[in-house]
Write a protein that holds these residues in place. Structure first.
Motif, PDB file in Angstrom:
ATOM      1  N   LYS A   1      71.428  34.696  26.552  1.00 24.42           N
ATOM      2  CA  LYS A   1      71.547  36.050  26.007  1.00 24.42           C
ATOM      3  C   LYS A   1      70.433  36.360  25.013  1.00 24.42           C
ATOM      4  N   ASN A   2      70.040  35.380  24.223  1.00 26.88           N
ATOM      5  CA  ASN A   2      69.087  35.623  23.138  1.00 26.88           C
ATOM      6  C   ASN A   2      67.716  35.001  23.374  1.00 26.88           C
ATOM      7  N   VAL A   3      67.420  34.596  24.603  1.00 27.00           N
ATOM      8  CA  VAL A   3      66.085  34.080  24.905  1.00 27.00           C
ATOM      9  C   VAL A   3      65.077  35.226  24.831  1.00 27.00           C
ATOM     10  N   LYS A   4      64.000  35.055  24.075  1.00 25.27           N
ATOM     11  CA  LYS A   4      62.932  36.050  24.016  1.00 25.27           C
ATOM     12  C   LYS A   4      62.128  35.946  25.308  1.00 25.27           C
ATOM     13  N   ARG A   5      62.196  36.957  26.132  1.00 25.65           N
ATOM     14  CA  ARG A   5      61.681  36.882  27.502  1.00 25.65           C
ATOM     15  C   ARG A   5      60.159  36.858  27.568  1.00 25.65           C
ATOM     16  N   LYS A   6      59.674  35.921  28.374  1.00 24.36           N
ATOM     17  CA  LYS A   6      58.235  35.750  28.553  1.00 24.36           C
ATOM     18  C   LYS A   6      57.931  35.377  30.004  1.00 24.36           C
ATOM     19  N   ILE A   7      56.664  35.432  30.350  1.00 19.07           N
ATOM     20  CA  ILE A   7      56.179  34.977  31.654  1.00 19.07           C
ATOM     21  C   ILE A   7      55.395  33.693  31.426  1.00 19.07           C
ATOM     22  N   VAL A   8      55.732  32.658  32.168  1.00 21.53           N
ATOM     23  CA  VAL A   8      55.092  31.347  32.037  1.00 21.53           C
ATOM     24  C   VAL A   8      54.292  31.052  33.304  1.00 21.53           C
ATOM     25  N   CYS A   9      53.100  30.521  33.119  1.00 16.20           N
ATOM     26  CA  CYS A   9      52.275  30.098  34.254  1.00 16.20           C
ATOM     27  C   CYS A   9      52.025  28.604  34.149  1.00 16.20           C
ATOM     28  N   GLU A  10      52.398  27.886  35.193  1.00 11.35           N
ATOM     29  CA  GLU A  10      52.209  26.435  35.220  1.00 11.35           C
ATOM     30  C   GLU A  10      51.359  26.025  36.415  1.00 11.35           C
ATOM     31  N   GLN A  11      50.865  24.837  36.347  1.00  7.69           N
ATOM     32  CA  GLN A  11      50.056  24.284  37.438  1.00  7.69           C
ATOM     33  C   GLN A  11      50.912  24.102  38.693  1.00  7.69           C
ATOM     34  N   PHE A  12      50.353  24.441  39.845  1.00  8.41           N
ATOM     35  CA  PHE A  12      51.026  24.192  41.122  1.00  8.41           C
ATOM     36  C   PHE A  12      50.959  22.696  41.411  1.00  8.41           C
ATOM     37  N   MET A  13      52.119  22.088  41.660  1.00 10.35           N
ATOM     38  CA  MET A  13      52.192  20.632  41.769  1.00 10.35           C
ATOM     39  C   MET A  13      52.354  20.128  43.195  1.00 10.35           C
ATOM     40  N   GLY A  14      52.385  21.037  44.181  1.00  2.47           N
ATOM     41  CA  GLY A  14      52.460  20.582  45.565  1.00  2.47           C
ATOM     42  C   GLY A  14      53.602  21.202  46.340  1.00  2.47           C
ATOM     43  N   ASP A  15      53.534  21.036  47.650  1.00  2.14           N
ATOM     44  CA  ASP A  15      54.565  21.566  48.547  1.00  2.14           C
ATOM     45  C   ASP A  15      55.710  20.572  48.716  1.00  2.14           C
ATOM     46  N   SER A  16      56.849  21.104  49.103  1.00  2.00           N
ATOM     47  CA  SER A  16      58.005  20.295  49.532  1.00  2.00           C
ATOM     48  C   SER A  16      58.367  19.196  48.535  1.00  2.00           C
ATOM     49  N   LEU A  17      58.394  19.551  47.269  1.00  2.31           N
ATOM     50  CA  LEU A  17      58.775  18.579  46.250  1.00  2.31           C
ATOM     51  C   LEU A  17      60.268  18.282  46.338  1.00  2.31           C
ATOM     52  N   ILE A  18      60.620  17.033  46.110  1.00  4.81           N
ATOM     53  CA  ILE A  18      62.031  16.662  46.031  1.00  4.81           C
ATOM     54  C   ILE A  18      62.497  16.908  44.607  1.00  4.81           C
ATOM     55  N   ASP A  19      63.568  17.661  44.476  1.00  5.14           N
ATOM     56  CA  ASP A  19      64.107  18.025  43.175  1.00  5.14           C
ATOM     57  C   ASP A  19      65.286  17.098  42.866  1.00  5.14           C
ATOM     58  N   TYR A  20      65.146  16.306  41.799  1.00  5.71           N
ATOM     59  CA  TYR A  20      66.203  15.382  41.404  1.00  5.71           C
ATOM     60  C   TYR A  20      66.980  15.998  40.239  1.00  5.71           C
ATOM     61  N   LYS A  21      68.169  16.500  40.527  1.00  4.54           N
ATOM     62  CA  LYS A  21      69.011  17.114  39.516  1.00  4.54           C
ATOM     63  C   LYS A  21      70.017  16.064  39.047  1.00  4.54           C
ATOM     64  N   ILE A  22      69.871  15.647  37.811  1.00  3.05           N
ATOM     65  CA  ILE A  22      70.631  14.507  37.300  1.00  3.05           C
ATOM     66  C   ILE A  22      71.725  15.012  36.360  1.00  3.05           C
ATOM     67  N   GLN A  23      72.969  14.840  36.776  1.00  5.43           N
ATOM     68  CA  GLN A  23      74.101  15.323  35.992  1.00  5.43           C
ATOM     69  C   GLN A  23      74.546  14.270  34.990  1.00  5.43           C
ATOM     70  N   CYS A  24      74.435  14.624  33.720  1.00  3.48           N
ATOM     71  CA  CYS A  24      74.960  13.761  32.665  1.00  3.48           C
ATOM     72  C   CYS A  24      76.333  14.274  32.235  1.00  3.48           C
ATOM     73  N   ILE A  25      77.210  13.368  31.897  1.00  3.60           N
ATOM     74  CA  ILE A  25      78.522  13.720  31.364  1.00  3.60           C
ATOM     75  C   ILE A  25      78.720  12.945  30.074  1.00  3.60           C
ATOM     76  N   ASN A  26      78.890  13.702  28.985  1.00  6.19           N
ATOM     77  CA  ASN A  26      79.015  13.109  27.648  1.00  6.19           C
ATOM     78  C   ASN A  26      77.867  12.160  27.340  1.00  6.19           C
ATOM     79  N   GLY A  27      76.653  12.570  27.721  1.00  7.95           N
ATOM     80  CA  GLY A  27      75.447  11.841  27.353  1.00  7.95           C
ATOM     81  C   GLY A  27      75.032  10.726  28.274  1.00  7.95           C
TER      82      GLY A  27
END
Length: 303
Positions: free
Chosen positions: A164-190
């Motif tokens: 809700k309170n994020v000051k909105r901006k546009i970010v530009c980052e380096q392109f790191m490649g095609d078909s990257l595997i995204d590892y979403k790691i769920q932590c529970i209580n640390g």
């Protein structure tokens, strides 16, 4: 779902009509608790239990309402979180930053490299542009999409209040490649509980989602897998480092999800997510939802 089936469902399914309306308008006249109860009931076809939440999805809704820490706004800000991550795990794990602006008209497109990624810092996907060849880019179209992204109230539709309170901006980052595997790691209580691996994403295809525990044992959390792969081919070489990083960053909230990439034999930070799937993951089997919920210990209320 084709257009005809969507229209038929809109006519015949009251819950589906409400979900479509909520996704589009966010029902800003409703307070957070009332709205979350209505969306949860329409999606899961059962009441949201906030008095004694049991499932993982229920507890994430509880955390939205009663675990309000000002620091969370910085953690979900894709720009400000970079300094925090650099201090915690080292700047070598950050995807190189090219620039940051408040308005699309400020972007010096002529100075950008041939390949890059543009995105908003306060949302997920809306306005993003992945440039693989700048000579083919339609600048007006990109600016129009970025303005749409900047105007999106990402908090409203799922009531994830840190946005809700994020000051909105546009970010530009380096392109790191095609078909990257995204590892979403769920932590529970640390502590790392499991990996969700997004594999097979292309410009025209959504990825498959594979779940593993931290010892890389396959977990049957996704009932909609289109096909199986050799699990060793998608196991990160630096899994121990990923677990170490995730547990450093994951201590900041009871159910933090840390997204990482392994690119050119190196681990990179993607983002941090406090409410996985906004606590509306209706595809998660109920028995798994309940099992994960039992693991998650809720803090004291901080409304």
């Amino acid at each position: 779902m084709n257009v005809f089936k969507k229209l038929l469902r809109l006519v015949s399914d009251e819950d589906y009509r409400y979900l479509v309306k909520a996704a589009r308008f966010g029902e800003d006249y409703l307070d957070d608790e009332t709205y979350l109860k209505k969306v949860y009931k329409a999606l899961f076809h059962r009441e949201l239990n906030l008095t004694s939440p049991q499932t993982f999805n229920e507890k994430l809704q509880w955390l939205k309402l009663y675990d309000r820490n000002d620091k969370y706004t910085m953690l979900v800000d894709k720009y400000l979180v970079r300094d925090y991550v650099a201090k915690k795990i080292g700047k070598e794990h950050l995807i190189p930053l090219i620039g940051v602006w408040d308005d699309p008209d400020e972007i010096p497109f002529e100075l950008l490299p041939t390949q890059f990624v543009l995105k908003c810092n306060h949302n997920s996907g809306c306005g993003m542009y992945i440039c693989k060849d700048k000579s083919k880019m339609n600048v007006k179209k990109v600016k129009r999409a970025l303005r749409k992204g900047l105007n999106q109230d990402y908090y409203l539709t799922c009531r994830e209040w840190p946005y809700k309170n994020v000051k909105r901006k546009i970010v530009c980052e380096q392109f790191m490649g095609d078909s990257l595997i995204d590892y979403k790691i769920q932590c529970i209580n640390g502590h790392v509980d499991h990996f969700m691996v997004c594999y097979g994403r292309t410009e025209t295809m959504l990825p498959d989602f594979y779940y593993f525990d931290k010892d890389w044992n396959f977990l049957p959390y996704n009932p909609y897998l289109t096909e199986l792969v050799d699990f060793e081919t998608i196991k990160p070489k630096h899994i121990d480092e990923m677990i170490r990083i995730a547990e450093i960053l994951g201590k900041e909230s009871p159910a933090m999800r840390v997204d990482l990439y392994e690119i050119n034999d190196h681990v990179y930070f993607g983002e941090m997510t406090i409410f996985n799937h906004s606590g509306f993951d209706a595809e998660l089997p109920y028995e798994i939802d309940l099992m994960l919920g039992k693991k998650l210990q809720l803090p004291e209320k901080k409304k």
